[in-house]
Design a protein around this motif. Structure first.
Motif, PDB file in Angstrom:
ATOM      1  N   GLU A   1      -5.195   2.017   6.409  1.00 33.84           N
ATOM      2  CA  GLU A   1      -3.991   2.051   5.590  1.00 33.84           C
ATOM      3  C   GLU A   1      -2.821   2.672   6.355  1.00 33.84           C
ATOM      4  O   GLU A   1      -1.687   2.176   6.287  1.00 33.84           O
ATOM      5  CB  GLU A   1      -4.246   2.855   4.303  1.00 33.84           C
ATOM      6  N   GLU A   2      -3.102   3.751   7.067  1.00 35.94           N
ATOM      7  CA  GLU A   2      -2.005   4.441   7.748  1.00 35.94           C
ATOM      8  C   GLU A   2      -1.339   3.574   8.801  1.00 35.94           C
ATOM      9  O   GLU A   2      -0.109   3.565   8.922  1.00 35.94           O
ATOM     10  CB  GLU A   2      -2.493   5.747   8.385  1.00 35.94           C
ATOM     11  N   ILE A   3      -2.114   2.834   9.593  1.00 38.25           N
ATOM     12  CA  ILE A   3      -1.484   2.048  10.656  1.00 38.25           C
ATOM     13  C   ILE A   3      -0.613   0.941  10.068  1.00 38.25           C
ATOM     14  O   ILE A   3       0.414   0.573  10.646  1.00 38.25           O
ATOM     15  CB  ILE A   3      -2.544   1.479  11.637  1.00 38.25           C
ATOM     16  N   LEU A   4      -0.981   0.427   8.888  1.00 37.27           N
ATOM     17  CA  LEU A   4      -0.102  -0.550   8.237  1.00 37.27           C
ATOM     18  C   LEU A   4       1.213   0.094   7.827  1.00 37.27           C
ATOM     19  O   LEU A   4       2.273  -0.531   7.890  1.00 37.27           O
ATOM     20  CB  LEU A   4      -0.787  -1.165   7.011  1.00 37.27           C
ATOM     21  N   PHE A   5       1.147   1.352   7.400  1.00 38.25           N
ATOM     22  CA  PHE A   5       2.365   2.084   7.061  1.00 38.25           C
ATOM     23  C   PHE A   5       3.286   2.183   8.274  1.00 38.25           C
ATOM     24  O   PHE A   5       4.493   1.919   8.188  1.00 38.25           O
ATOM     25  CB  PHE A   5       2.002   3.482   6.552  1.00 38.25           C
ATOM     26  N   TRP A   6       2.733   2.559   9.424  1.00 38.69           N
ATOM     27  CA  TRP A   6       3.566   2.683  10.617  1.00 38.69           C
ATOM     28  C   TRP A   6       4.042   1.320  11.108  1.00 38.69           C
ATOM     29  O   TRP A   6       5.173   1.201  11.629  1.00 38.69           O
ATOM     30  CB  TRP A   6       2.810   3.426  11.710  1.00 38.69           C
ATOM     31  N   CYS A   7       3.239   0.290  10.930  1.00 46.43           N
ATOM     32  CA  CYS A   7       3.708  -1.062  11.256  1.00 46.43           C
ATOM     33  C   CYS A   7       4.892  -1.446  10.373  1.00 46.43           C
ATOM     34  O   CYS A   7       5.872  -2.056  10.828  1.00 46.43           O
ATOM     35  CB  CYS A   7       2.572  -2.071  11.085  1.00 46.43           C
ATOM     36  N   ARG A   8       4.806  -1.092   9.112  1.00 41.88           N
ATOM     37  CA  ARG A   8       5.916  -1.336   8.186  1.00 41.88           C
ATOM     38  C   ARG A   8       7.168  -0.593   8.638  1.00 41.88           C
ATOM     39  O   ARG A   8       8.290  -1.128   8.562  1.00 41.88           O
ATOM     40  CB  ARG A   8       5.515  -0.895   6.779  1.00 41.88           C
ATOM     41  N   GLN A   9       6.980   0.626   9.118  1.00 45.40           N
ATOM     42  CA  GLN A   9       8.124   1.444   9.540  1.00 45.40           C
ATOM     43  C   GLN A   9       8.868   0.841  10.728  1.00 45.40           C
ATOM     44  O   GLN A   9      10.067   1.077  10.893  1.00 45.40           O
ATOM     45  CB  GLN A   9       7.661   2.859   9.897  1.00 45.40           C
ATOM     46  N   VAL A  10       8.175   0.067  11.579  1.00 43.58           N
ATOM     47  CA  VAL A  10       8.849  -0.557  12.726  1.00 43.58           C
ATOM     48  C   VAL A  10       9.229  -2.010  12.447  1.00 43.58           C
ATOM     49  O   VAL A  10       9.587  -2.754  13.356  1.00 43.58           O
ATOM     50  CB  VAL A  10       7.996  -0.454  14.011  1.00 43.58           C
ATOM     51  N   GLY A  11       9.155  -2.411  11.178  1.00 41.70           N
ATOM     52  CA  GLY A  11       9.666  -3.728  10.789  1.00 41.70           C
ATOM     53  C   GLY A  11       8.727  -4.893  10.976  1.00 41.70           C
ATOM     54  O   GLY A  11       9.179  -6.044  11.085  1.00 41.70           O
ATOM     55  N   CYS A  12       7.422  -4.660  10.987  1.00 44.34           N
ATOM     56  CA  CYS A  12       6.476  -5.765  11.149  1.00 44.34           C
ATOM     57  C   CYS A  12       6.510  -6.705   9.951  1.00 44.34           C
ATOM     58  O   CYS A  12       6.683  -6.279   8.803  1.00 44.34           O
ATOM     59  CB  CYS A  12       5.057  -5.231  11.326  1.00 44.34           C
ATOM     60  N   ARG A  13       6.316  -7.974  10.230  1.00 44.90           N
ATOM     61  CA  ARG A  13       6.141  -8.999   9.198  1.00 44.90           C
ATOM     62  C   ARG A  13       4.649  -9.179   8.967  1.00 44.90           C
ATOM     63  O   ARG A  13       3.898  -9.376   9.916  1.00 44.90           O
ATOM     64  CB  ARG A  13       6.771 -10.316   9.650  1.00 44.90           C
ATOM     65  N   PHE A  14       4.229  -9.123   7.702  1.00 50.55           N
ATOM     66  CA  PHE A  14       2.814  -9.142   7.362  1.00 50.55           C
ATOM     67  C   PHE A  14       2.390 -10.476   6.760  1.00 50.55           C
ATOM     68  O   PHE A  14       3.164 -11.138   6.046  1.00 50.55           O
ATOM     69  CB  PHE A  14       2.499  -8.042   6.342  1.00 50.55           C
ATOM     70  N   GLY A  15       1.155 -10.840   7.007  1.00 50.11           N
ATOM     71  CA  GLY A  15       0.555 -12.002   6.372  1.00 50.11           C
ATOM     72  C   GLY A  15      -0.916 -11.732   6.100  1.00 50.11           C
ATOM     73  O   GLY A  15      -1.518 -10.825   6.693  1.00 50.11           O
ATOM     74  N   GLU A  16      -1.514 -12.501   5.212  1.00 49.78           N
ATOM     75  CA  GLU A  16      -2.935 -12.388   4.904  1.00 49.78           C
ATOM     76  C   GLU A  16      -3.560 -13.775   4.879  1.00 49.78           C
ATOM     77  O   GLU A  16      -2.929 -14.742   4.445  1.00 49.78           O
ATOM     78  CB  GLU A  16      -3.156 -11.705   3.551  1.00 49.78           C
TER      79      GLU A  16
END
Length: 248
Positions: free
Chosen positions: A194-209
């Motif tokens: 969960e935490e690494i997704l938070f930091w990915c969000r903080q640097v503007g990552c685009r997410f998909g599933e």
């Protein structure tokens, strides 16, 4: 927008496997990875497994191209192993890092779907909780409650929109990982997901599933415990509080 790798060659991909007592799984898993991603490099990070997993990994390094192993002195935590894989991917200038569990709970047949989603995403998650995804045989009531609860908890506190935030079957764009200050990552165990997704969000990552079927491990025993689950809840709470207060 981060440029895509050259269309004339496949992206440089490394698949990371954190191992502790996976002697019965590691060799067939590497074969399965190469079946569905023939061009992939494989990085095994072994925490001094007493069952000989590290020795099997060394044999794979000697017999297969593109396989590497990092031997660690003791069981240091899933989060630190994944961070080592991320640092390795950055140092060796890979385009994508794909992480998966080493016990066959993440079937290699889903690797192509994860890679396909990276065309316009920076993080692709193999998801149990979107249409088409699921768990082989279903979770028992306790595990379903824990898994559903931690995902809701992470979405609430960390501002995540993705449905499956606790699974480790993911592909990351390495150039975006390089923007994260890993010294700020607090998790050492299962809250790392969960935490690494938070930091990915903080640097503007685009997410998909993309949907996956989570399968029961083929050999060995599960290593999650209630103490690590409680630690995960506390770390996520602290990160969420920091986000709300504007401190992260």
């Amino acid at each position: 927008m981060t440029p895509e790798p050259s269309a004339t060659a496949p992206p440089r991909l490394v698949v990371s496997l954190a191992t502790f007592n996976e002697a019965g799984n590691i060799e067939p898993l590497v074969a399965g990875i190469r079946e569905f991603a023939p061009h992939a490099s494989v990085l095994i990070i072994d925490d001094n497994s007493p069952d000989g997993t590290g020795a099997i990994a060394d044999r794979l390094v000697d017999t297969l191209p593109g396989v590497a192993v990092i031997h660690r002195p003791a069981k240091l935590g899933l989060g630190t192993a994944t961070l080592e894989a991320m640092a390795y991917a950055i140092e060796h200038e890979f385009d994508y890092l794909l992480n998966m569990d080493a016990d066959f709970s993440h079937p290699p047949r889903f690797i192509p779907a994860l890679l396909a989603g990276m065309v316009d995403r920076d993080v692709m998650i193999g998801s149990r909780y979107i249409p088409g995804g699921g768990v082989e045989g279903g979770f028992n009531l306790k595990r379903k409650f824990m898994s559903t609860g931690i995902n809701l908890y992470a979405r609430t506190f960390l501002g995540l929109k993705t449905r499956d935030n606790s699974g480790a079957f993911r592909c990351y764009r390495v150039s975006k990982l390089a923007e994260i200050d890993f010294s700020r990552v607090r998790s050492r165990g299962y809250s790392f997901q969960e935490e690494i997704l938070f930091w990915c969000r903080q640097v503007g990552c685009r997410f998909g599933e993309t949907p996956i079927l989570f399968e029961n491990r083929r050999a060995g025993v599960s290593k999650i415990n209630s103490r690590e689950a409680a630690t995960a809840l506390w770390i996520i709470f602290r990160l969420g509080l920091g986000r709300l207060l504007g401190r992260v």
